[in-house]
Design an enzyme around this catalytic site. Sequence first.
Site, PDB file in Angstrom:
ATOM      1  N   CYS A 400       0.809  -1.223   0.000  1.00  0.00           N
ATOM      2  CA  CYS A 400       0.000   0.000   0.000  1.00  0.00           C
ATOM      3  C   CYS A 400       0.837   1.266   0.000  1.00  0.00           C
ATOM      4  O   CYS A 400       0.293   2.371  -0.007  1.00  0.00           O
ATOM      5  CB  CYS A 400      -0.940  -0.007   1.205  1.00  0.00           C
ATOM      6  SG  CYS A 400      -2.307  -1.157   1.019  1.00  0.00           S
ATOM      7  N   ASP A 433     -14.687   7.539   0.652  1.00  0.00           N
ATOM      8  CA  ASP A 433     -14.435   6.443   1.582  1.00  0.00           C
ATOM      9  C   ASP A 433     -13.757   5.315   0.816  1.00  0.00           C
ATOM     10  O   ASP A 433     -13.699   5.325  -0.418  1.00  0.00           O
ATOM     11  CB  ASP A 433     -15.765   5.960   2.177  1.00  0.00           C
ATOM     12  CG  ASP A 433     -15.584   5.228   3.497  1.00  0.00           C
ATOM     13  OD1 ASP A 433     -14.440   4.855   3.815  1.00  0.00           O
ATOM     14  OD2 ASP A 433     -16.592   5.027   4.199  1.00  0.00           O
ATOM     15  N   ASP A 434     -13.252   4.321   1.543  1.00  0.00           N
ATOM     16  CA  ASP A 434     -12.618   3.177   0.895  1.00  0.00           C
ATOM     17  C   ASP A 434     -13.629   2.206   0.310  1.00  0.00           C
ATOM     18  O   ASP A 434     -13.252   1.312  -0.450  1.00  0.00           O
ATOM     19  CB  ASP A 434     -11.733   2.419   1.902  1.00  0.00           C
ATOM     20  CG  ASP A 434     -10.453   3.175   2.219  1.00  0.00           C
ATOM     21  OD1 ASP A 434     -10.056   4.026   1.410  1.00  0.00           O
ATOM     22  OD2 ASP A 434      -9.861   2.908   3.280  1.00  0.00           O
ATOM     23  N   ASP A 450      -9.208  -3.064  -4.094  1.00  0.00           N
ATOM     24  CA  ASP A 450      -7.879  -2.673  -3.619  1.00  0.00           C
ATOM     25  C   ASP A 450      -6.843  -3.513  -4.345  1.00  0.00           C
ATOM     26  O   ASP A 450      -7.063  -4.707  -4.591  1.00  0.00           O
ATOM     27  CB  ASP A 450      -7.758  -2.888  -2.107  1.00  0.00           C
ATOM     28  CG  ASP A 450      -6.871  -1.841  -1.448  1.00  0.00           C
ATOM     29  OD1 ASP A 450      -5.834  -1.508  -2.050  1.00  0.00           O
ATOM     30  OD2 ASP A 450      -7.215  -1.367  -0.358  1.00  0.00           O
ATOM     31  N   ASP A 473     -11.035  -3.550   4.268  1.00  0.00           N
ATOM     32  CA  ASP A 473     -11.883  -2.390   3.960  1.00  0.00           C
ATOM     33  C   ASP A 473     -13.331  -2.662   4.343  1.00  0.00           C
ATOM     34  O   ASP A 473     -14.043  -1.774   4.826  1.00  0.00           O
ATOM     35  CB  ASP A 473     -11.801  -2.062   2.465  1.00  0.00           C
ATOM     36  CG  ASP A 473     -10.522  -1.338   2.094  1.00  0.00           C
ATOM     37  OD1 ASP A 473      -9.832  -0.851   3.003  1.00  0.00           O
ATOM     38  OD2 ASP A 473     -10.212  -1.272   0.889  1.00  0.00           O
ATOM     39  N   GLY A 520     -12.129 -13.740 -11.761  1.00  0.00           N
ATOM     40  CA  GLY A 520     -11.109 -12.717 -11.839  1.00  0.00           C
ATOM     41  C   GLY A 520     -10.613 -12.500 -13.243  1.00  0.00           C
ATOM     42  O   GLY A 520     -11.231 -12.931 -14.228  1.00  0.00           O
ATOM     43  N   THR A 522      -6.662 -11.817 -15.563  1.00  0.00           N
ATOM     44  CA  THR A 522      -5.201 -11.784 -15.542  1.00  0.00           C
ATOM     45  C   THR A 522      -4.676 -10.968 -16.711  1.00  0.00           C
ATOM     46  O   THR A 522      -5.301 -10.888 -17.773  1.00  0.00           O
ATOM     47  CB  THR A 522      -4.603 -13.197 -15.627  1.00  0.00           C
ATOM     48  OG1 THR A 522      -5.024 -13.817 -16.847  1.00  0.00           O
ATOM     49  CG2 THR A 522      -5.037 -14.049 -14.450  1.00  0.00           C
ATOM     50  N   ASP A 609      -9.776   1.339   8.654  1.00  0.00           N
ATOM     51  CA  ASP A 609      -8.546   0.561   8.717  1.00  0.00           C
ATOM     52  C   ASP A 609      -7.406   1.492   8.323  1.00  0.00           C
ATOM     53  O   ASP A 609      -7.558   2.377   7.483  1.00  0.00           O
ATOM     54  CB  ASP A 609      -8.606  -0.683   7.828  1.00  0.00           C
ATOM     55  CG  ASP A 609      -8.890  -0.380   6.371  1.00  0.00           C
ATOM     56  OD1 ASP A 609      -9.596   0.612   6.096  1.00  0.00           O
ATOM     57  OD2 ASP A 609      -8.425  -1.139   5.500  1.00  0.00           O
TER      58      ASP A 609
END
Length: 743
Positions: A400, A433-434, A450, A473, A520, A522, A609
């Site tokens: 991060c 906000d996150d 994230d 989060d 997901g 790639t 967080d």
Amino acid sequence: MKAKPSQRLVLVGGGHTHVQVLRRLVMHPEPSRRVTLVIKDPTAVYSGMVPGHVAGQYSAHDISIDLVPLARRAGATVVLSPATRVDAQARAVEFGDGRPLLPWDLCSINIGSTVSGLSILGVSAHVVPTRPIDDLEPRLLERIRVSAASLLRVVVVGGGAAGCELAFAIETRMRSEGRMAHIVLLAEHGPRVRGGRRGAMLVTQRLKARGIEVRTGARVVGAESAMLRLSDDSLLPADLTLWATGAAAHRLGADSGLPIDDRGFIRTDAQLQVVGHSNLFAAGDCAVLEGGPVVPRAGVYAVRAGPILVHNLLVASDARERKSFRPQKNFLALLNTCDGRAVATRGSWAAEGPLFFRLKDWIDRSFMEKFQVLDEQGNPRVAFDAGMPSMDEEMVCGGCAAKLADEPLRAALSLLPAPPDDPDVVAGVDARDDVAVLRHQGGLLIQTVDAFPAFSGDAFLVGRVAAVNALNDVYAKGAMPRFALAVVEVPQAHGASTLAQALAGVRSVTDSLGVALVGGHTTVGEGLKIGLSVTGVPDGEHPLWPTRGAQAGMDLVLTRPLGTGVLLHAHMAGRACGSWVAALHRHLVTSNQADVTALRDFTVGAATDVTGFGLARHLLTMLASASERAIIHAERVPLLPGARTLLCSGERSSFHEQNRIEAPVLTVAPPLQRDPIVEALFDPQTAGGMLVAVPGSQSHAVVESLRAAGCDDAAVVGMIVEGGRPGPTRVEVLPWPSEQRLG
């Protein structure tokens, strides 16, 4: 052999031979070779100095090689997990922690040995074995400390050099501490040391002169509390038994199906190549030369095998250029009697005196200094760095700490038009906000995304941390994550294995927390980058926690320590102690789920967080209005091991300065302006803990609940007060006044 493009070299174990391979890579970096060091513990202890450490002649640092900074200086990735099997056919290393297979093109094993005889009835339960050697001294001293005997009865089992040296060491230690002890060296055939009859005579004379009884003609057949059963049917009282018998092989060779001898040691040829496997090597105490001379399990052979292994792994272009290891029959052996003297032997020659201890001390210290990257305080050693190529000082942090700074981010978002009204968007971009909060079929959904570039070559670890970081989060809203999608960028070379490692890391976290990884995407790029989109739901009837809402009268509770940014930066540069890195990894893979459960029965006025923008900037977003002001008591802020040392030395994450908040928005009391704890407030966190605002009347109970849930470092670190005097100050960093009410 010379590295092919992106050749994968895996070193299993951190013994005396492998540290020489790592030093060679420090001196002559090979960027085209991907090196991974697989170790159970971050520190390797030099066995030849352990008796001196027990006697008080050496500190723990003197006898230890911190493998983690050494490996990082060599450009190697460190996997802090023991190998359970080396599959020579699949060319992969297996683990027991859920990792997928770690593939290799070239592999070497240097894991040392254990001690024999531990299967004898009662032995494993009642004796202190000399292996694992890393924690022998603390295990030994703990047994001495808890003994209430006025005359401690100590038995050292084993008549080899190790047993004799430990008998001398215990006598010295007990005498220096003013403890009375009766020490017995149990050696069935008498002291078995080098130097022929004269060597044995000199050692026996020194033992007798020190009041150490030598008992022969019997061996241990059973152990009980404070008693040993011997083969001659006698009983030998023992309040403390040290087990220094001969070497035994670890199970790795047998469990891997590798060629082993009748004692379980891995068979190698003269080139240290495992018999029948051209790309697999083994060296040191875990290996035995096929058809070679029978030599004792002594560190000198592992040390002298080092240059041969270095050449055959890193220099030889093919098998024809490999060199052979020919262990010499005789060598100078120096046995420490732990009183400023040593017994020296070579062949049948033997002598003793203080000169030989000075020689041994010089040899041992000179060897260790070649591999000790950091000093006892964790600072880089000038002696190690002299003549070594430096690492890239301009490296950009991963995790991060690799993100756009707050001001440019706000500027970019300000250029966008206002989002269209949507009654189903409860909290969107304008909430800053996150997470986003959305209405769906009469309920609420919490959505977040994230991602970050890898901070380590260990893709499994990076995957675990990426999952924890994204899920946190959702936990910061007091909600429960339910589904996740992953986006992964992998390098072209070995992309499939990198992807498998990273996704296995993600799954190890999501599966354990009841979160389904449902799909997901790639891409291929320069290196590993990984992110998750997470969907969560409210936790039953409990309301979501606001990010903004900290009001006067509330205390600020930090659930976990700070310091990931500075530690990750130092680790990348080989400036972080292995024990610090091990603690850091444990922190990074621990989610905030337990924190949420512990906070469930309390009033949470605001929560976040603590991530890449650091605690100070996250705190600004928590204040309910311009009329509130936050006070942070710097001394109360918990830090991860090593973070304070690194901050004091000037170490900073590459994102640190972008997080800094200057006066007048944040002011620091004069006594604290040079305190590194203040710098920790700007340290970018990856997978950080939570900062919550709770009523002051509940803060003590909140901390107790968090600690009961496993958040051992949870602490009240500040409070929210009325703005009071006019001015732009929003956060004050003040010393901790003892009369304050904080829990």
